[in-house]
Design a protein around this motif. Structure first.
Motif, short mmCIF file in Angstrom:
data_model
loop_
_atom_site.label_atom_id
_atom_site.label_comp_id
_atom_site.label_asym_id
_atom_site.label_seq_id
_atom_site.Cartn_x
_atom_site.Cartn_y
_atom_site.Cartn_z
N GLU A 71 -9.23 -20.30 -4.85
CA GLU A 71 -8.84 -18.89 -4.87
C GLU A 71 -7.57 -18.72 -5.70
OE1 GLU A 71 -10.42 -16.27 -3.32
OE2 GLU A 71 -11.99 -17.68 -2.76
N ASP A 85 6.45 -30.77 -1.36
CA ASP A 85 6.70 -29.67 -2.31
C ASP A 85 7.36 -30.20 -3.58
OD1 ASP A 85 5.73 -27.80 -0.55
OD2 ASP A 85 7.65 -26.80 -0.18
N THR A 92 7.21 -16.85 -0.30
CA THR A 92 8.09 -16.63 0.84
C THR A 92 9.46 -17.22 0.54
OG1 THR A 92 7.33 -18.71 1.84
CG2 THR A 92 6.21 -16.71 2.54
N SER A 132 2.96 -20.94 -2.41
CA SER A 132 1.88 -21.77 -1.87
C SER A 132 0.53 -21.15 -2.19
CB SER A 132 2.04 -21.96 -0.36
OG SER A 132 2.02 -20.72 0.30
N GLN A 133 -0.48 -22.00 -2.17
CA GLN A 133 -1.86 -21.58 -2.42
C GLN A 133 -2.73 -22.23 -1.36
OE1 GLN A 133 -3.58 -23.01 -6.11
NE2 GLN A 133 -4.82 -21.17 -6.31
N GLU A 134 -3.25 -21.42 -0.44
CA GLU A 134 -4.04 -21.95 0.68
C GLU A 134 -5.30 -22.67 0.19
OE1 GLU A 134 -3.45 -21.93 4.06
OE2 GLU A 134 -1.46 -21.22 3.52
N ASN A 135 -6.02 -22.03 -0.72
CA ASN A 135 -7.29 -22.57 -1.17
C ASN A 135 -7.25 -22.71 -2.69
OD1 ASN A 135 -9.93 -23.10 -1.90
ND2 ASN A 135 -10.82 -21.46 -0.65
N GLU A 171 4.22 -25.68 -3.31
CA GLU A 171 3.27 -26.42 -2.49
C GLU A 171 2.31 -27.13 -3.45
OE1 GLU A 171 -0.74 -26.69 -1.14
OE2 GLU A 171 -0.05 -24.94 -2.27
N SER A 230 -5.23 -16.49 -5.36
CA SER A 230 -4.11 -15.84 -4.68
C SER A 230 -3.02 -16.85 -4.29
CB SER A 230 -4.59 -15.09 -3.44
OG SER A 230 -5.18 -15.97 -2.54
N LEU A 231 -1.78 -16.40 -4.45
CA LEU A 231 -0.61 -17.21 -4.12
C LEU A 231 0.24 -16.46 -3.10
CD1 LEU A 231 0.35 -18.13 -7.78
CD2 LEU A 231 -0.64 -19.69 -6.11
N ALA A 232 0.91 -17.19 -2.25
CA ALA A 232 1.84 -16.61 -1.28
C ALA A 232 3.26 -16.98 -1.69
CB ALA A 232 1.55 -17.12 0.13
N ASN A 246 -0.95 -27.49 -4.03
CA ASN A 246 -2.00 -26.73 -4.73
C ASN A 246 -1.39 -25.77 -5.75
OD1 ASN A 246 -4.05 -27.95 -3.23
ND2 ASN A 246 -4.02 -26.35 -1.68
#
Length: 95
Positions: free
Chosen positions: A36, A51, A42, A30-33, A64, A38-40, A66
């Motif tokens: 940005e 998804d 999990t 996932s990518q919150e923004n 996700e 950065s990727l998460a 984004n």
């Protein structure tokens, strides 16, 4: 669409294939923004609504919205270090 290397496929299957994990388990990126980089990453039992699902030889990756856009032209690779830590790498797909 994101593609997986053989190494990434094996690593994801080993992470999500632990005893007691549901059959449809996978790794979610996932990518919150979107602004940005950065990727998460999990582990999860199933994709969340919206998804994108990428599947390769039984390894499942849930993207996700984004992250799906950001990774559309990438290849996901993975490596395991001497201590068993997993590192995911992204490289551009050849043109």
């Amino acid at each position: 669409m994101l593609t997986l290397t053989e190494n990434a496929t094996l690593v994801i299957k080993s992470i999500t294939g632990v005893e007691g994990a549901p059959d449809g388990a996978g790794v979610r990126i996932s990518q919150e923004n979107p602004a940005e980089p950065s990727l998460a990453v999990t582990t999860t039992d199933a994709p969340q609504p919206g998804d994108q699902v990428v599947e390769n030889s039984g390894a499942r990756v849930f993207l996700e919205q984004n992250a799906a856009g950001a990774l559309d032209d990438k290849i996901l690779d993975a490596a395991v270090d001497d201590k068993g830590g997993v590192e995911f790498l992204l490289v551009p797909q050849p043109s």
